[in-house]
Design an enzyme around this catalytic site. Structure first.
Site, PDB file in Angstrom:
ATOM      1  N   HIS A  33      -5.200  53.217  13.094  1.00  0.00           N
ATOM      2  CA  HIS A  33      -5.104  52.904  11.665  1.00  0.00           C
ATOM      3  C   HIS A  33      -5.941  53.824  10.777  1.00  0.00           C
ATOM      4  CE1 HIS A  33      -3.114  50.602   8.738  1.00  0.00           C
ATOM      5  NE2 HIS A  33      -4.130  49.855   8.326  1.00  0.00           N
ATOM      6  N   SER A  56     -12.957  45.466   6.666  1.00  0.00           N
ATOM      7  CA  SER A  56     -13.241  46.773   6.062  1.00  0.00           C
ATOM      8  C   SER A  56     -14.493  47.387   6.683  1.00  0.00           C
ATOM      9  CB  SER A  56     -13.453  46.619   4.553  1.00  0.00           C
ATOM     10  OG  SER A  56     -13.960  47.813   3.989  1.00  0.00           O
ATOM     11  N   TYR A  89       1.461  43.246   7.522  1.00  0.00           N
ATOM     12  CA  TYR A  89       0.393  42.287   7.811  1.00  0.00           C
ATOM     13  C   TYR A  89       0.903  40.951   8.342  1.00  0.00           C
ATOM     14  CZ  TYR A  89      -3.070  45.330   5.682  1.00  0.00           C
ATOM     15  OH  TYR A  89      -3.905  46.388   5.426  1.00  0.00           O
TER      16      TYR A  89
END
Length: 769
Positions: free
Chosen positions: A121, A340, A572
């Site tokens: 990713h 994150s 998602y």
């Protein structure tokens, strides 16, 4: 020096002790093989995949991207293949093409059933390699070079792993890493039931699970681990190809092992040896003497070269022993949907205050709300730090891994149409109801982006209503019908992608679900980004199903890991409760509020079939849209230089008599260059730092464009100009040895009628002290 010597001695002792312990205590259960291959792709002109920002176009390399593979085989039975790619996500069309090639080479040994391909990713790799319209709009359509680089690299890494298959053992370890990820959508997480949240200490998964591969003859040959954090340490303003924090961690781990190997074998590591110091002569030349030596080596004008010269000079190919497989370390992605790496939190650019908690806005707008990494404001430093934290935890787990995997190797895989899946939900009173997933659609909050990369205009996270202007824009493309809107409620539909088919499908509907088993380890390959709680629910459901099977091999602890962004991509997956909040992740959950329940239902079926030894129906086949792809990316027409200049000439050299210190200086050289798309330099390099060897006056490669300290930047003279230049920046690390150095550039120029000429050029020499 004494402290460094003690550290090296202790590291060598630990390494040798570990090898001895494993040889005494382990028994080979499997055949194991690992492989690695370059998948960097085009380093110029191509839009990067991840942020969907058309302005983010590749123009150089931070460090290279790789496909890393392990194969585990029961000598008398089945085998599984896991490929970790330094890419934003796996692609359904890439997976289909890789499987097609493997079947042509190996027959039915490797198929879509036992081969898993998972992306880390990173948001700093070339795009244009997925087959659905919505994912290739910003890349101006399909990019064949990106696609081919991935397919070729994945295939070659699997071939390497296959050819390296040898008796060996696998050890598993896990532990907590607390400072490499934070929840970027905490308001959505808090909408999950309080009793469920109370079962967990953190609002993100902190556990890293690591596999250590030990060859019976050679000892440790690799490690793969899974840990949840987004590949967004590098921001959307970055234009250098990068594996982001997970790619950086892999580079650190592999280099650590190679240097330990050389220390144990009493060889001098290329990165830390000195032309001045060696085992026979520890005399140090004064800086003045080094400068005198350097003065004899002025910049060399650009000259023709061969394609192989770049590959031959590549640093890591020289470091590896020809008779031993190279160490392969992969840092894999798992349920990172709401995690994150920008661990300092999200702040407003204008005020410096924290962003609004519920909507991640500043004064009602999202454009100024950005997450900050640990190296803020330096995104390269943030990438290094988050990568180093993962590396250090992986190293600790690697050195202490002692639980040996034993037992069956098996797999199950199925294709499921998520656009119309009936899902049975159990109620608290013991009854059940049947709900349905929906054709894909994206909500208004999707366009708001996240704190890792905010969107534009007036979109905000947490928007469950939408607005009239953007509805009008939406309706110009496709007006969703009432049934579709009711199915996705409370998501207000911005793009009805699942029902848009011109010029071909905009979004996927048929997805691959897969389980790989190695003893008590179960790897769930999912084609999306699960949030923290969604991942927990899926893992728990599969564990419960496995425990109910009665399989005696599954007594005690079972390890279940999610391999995210695997075999395809469908955005998602949130929990039902998170979906109601409609932050970015909920708005990007394509198949409606019951998507997670659909995954849980189908994975429970798969896991039951796996442990009971039952076959599963393959399900509907996904489309192969390769022949329908279109591209609007202009090709390279030609490259040129000003009259009298040659490709590879130095435009801006190092200053005369330059002497720089380690750890604190930047050396920059600019060359006449050509478009990197002419030759991707796969398994080669565009940039090289070379050190002069005292004895024979030859130049030894010590750093290349796969090193974090060396950056290759490419730019055109003007936007559509055929002239270009390469800027090579070397940030001299503390580990560099004193000596005489130069910087070299490799490239390939295209003539007007299509032929390509490789070239090289070198800077004047300079001194590092």
């Amino acid at each position: 020096m004494e402290r460094q010597s003690l550290i090296r001695l202790w590291s060598s002792f630990l390494y040798i002790s570990t090898l001895f312990w494993m040889q005494v205590h382990s028994h080979s259960e499997y055949l194991i093989g690992l492989g690695s291959y370059d998948i960097t792709g085009p380093a110029a002109d191509v839009n990067m995949m991840g942020y969907a920002d058309m302005a983010q176009v590749a123009s150089g390399i931070h460090f290279r991207l790789r496909a890393r593979t392990f194969i585990v085989s029961d000598p008398q039975g089945k085998r599984v293949v896991f490929v970790n790619i330094d890419a934003c996500m796996a692609s359904q069309i890439v997976t289909l093409k890789v499987i097609e090639r493997l079947k042509a080479r190996y027959g039915d040994l490797y198929t879509e059933k036992n081969v898993a391909i998972s992306g880390i990713h990173t948001h700093a790799g070339p795009g244009g390699y997925l087959q659905y319209v919505v994912y290739i709009v910003t890349s101006l359509g399909f990019v064949r070079q990106s696609f081919d680089a991935l397919v070729d690299g994945i295939e070659n890494s699997i071939i390497q792993a296959h050819e390296n298959l040898r008796p060996g053992s696998i050890f598993l370890n896990n532990g907590e890493l607390l400072d490499a990820g934070v929840n970027r959508s905490p308001s959505a997480y808090l909408n999950n039931p309080s009793e469920e949240r109370s079962e967990y200490k953190y609002d993100t998964d902190k556990e890293m699970t690591l596999l250590k591969f030990v060859d019976d003859q050679w000892g440790p040959v690799g490690s793969f681990n899974w840990f949840a954090t987004h590949g967004t340490s590098m921001s959307r303003t970055n234009s250098l190809i990068s594996g982001d924090n997970k790619g950086a961690a892999a580079r650190l781990m592999e280099d650590w092992f190679e240097q330990r190997e050389e220390l144990v074998s009493d060889e001098i590591p290329r990165r830390v040896s000195s032309i001045i110091e060696n085992h026979q002569d520890s005399r140090k030349l004064a800086a003045e003497e080094l400068l005198e030596i350097a003065s004899y080596f002025e910049s060399q004008p650009g000259r023709p070269a061969t394609r192989i010269s770049s590959s031959a000079r590549r640093v890591r190919s020289a470091m590896r022993k020809a008779d031993k497989p190279g160490f392969v370390s992969a840092f894999c992605q798992t349920n990172c949907g709401d995690v994150s790496p920008n661990v300092l939190g999200a702040f407003c650019l204008d005020t410096g205050l924290r962003c609004d908690f519920n909507h991640s806005t500043c004064g009602g707008r999202n454009e100024l709300c950005y997450g900050r990494g640990p190296g803020y404001p330096d995104e390269f430093e943030s990438t290094r730090v988050i990568g180093e934290r993962q590396f250090k935890k992986a190293l600790d787990l690697f050195n202490k891994a002692s639980e040996q995997l034993q037992g069956k190797v098996d797999y199950r895989q199925v294709y499921v149409d998520f656009s119309q899946l009936n899902v049975t939900l159990s109620k608290k009173d013991g009854s059940s109801e049947v709900v349905r997933t929906c054709p894909a659609a994206m909500g208004f909050a999707f366009a708001a982006g996240t704190t890792d990369g905010p969107g534009a205009f007036d979109f905000t996270q947490g928007d469950d209503k939408g607005n009239p202007f953007w509805r009008m824009v939406r309706n110009f493309l496709k007006t969703p019908h009432k049934k579709q809107m009711d199915c996705h409620y409370p998501k207000p539909i911005l793009l009805d992608t699942g029902e848009m088919t011109k010029p071909y499908a905009w979004a996927p509907s048929i997805l691959s679900l897969q389980i790989l088993r190695i003893g008590k380890l179960f790897i769930l390959s999912v084609p999306g980004e699960f949030t923290t709680m969604a991942g927990r629910r899926l893992r728990d459901a599969v564990k419960t199903q496995l425990k109910r099977s009665g399989d005696k091999e599954l007594s005690g602890e079972i390890h279940v890991v999610i391999a995210g962004l695997a075999n395809g991509y469908s955005q998602y997956v949130t929990t039902f409760e998170e979906y109601q909040v409609q932050r970015y992740e909920g708005a990007s959950t394509l198949f409606g509020p019951h998507t997670l329940s659909g995954y849980i239902q189908e994975f429970k079926k798969l896991s039951k079939s796996l442990v009971l030894g039952r076959n599963v129906q393959p399900g509907p086949q996904p489309p192969n849209l390769l022949d329908k792809q279109v591209s609007f990316l202009t090709p390279v027409v030609m490259d040129s230089t000003p009259g009298g200049d040659s490709f590879g000439d130095v435009i801006s050299d190092v200053p005369k008599n330059l002497s720089v210190k380690r750890g604190s200086n930047l050396v920059t050289v600019v060359f006449r260059s050509a478009c990197p798309r002419n030759d991707l330099m796969t398994e080669g390099t565009f940039a090289l730092v070379e050190r002069l060897e005292r004895e024979d006056k030859t130049w030894t490669p010590v750093y290349d464009d796969d090193d974090l300290c060396l950056r290759f930047k490419w730019s055109r003279h003007k936007k559509f100009s055929s002239r270009s230049q390469a800027t090579i920046e070397w940030r001299i690390p503390e580990s560099a040895s004193p000596g005489v150095y130069r910087i070299t550039h490799f490239g390939a120029a295209k003539k007007l009628f299509g032929s390509v000429q490789h070239f090289t050029g070198s800077s004047s020499a300079f001194v590092v002290t």
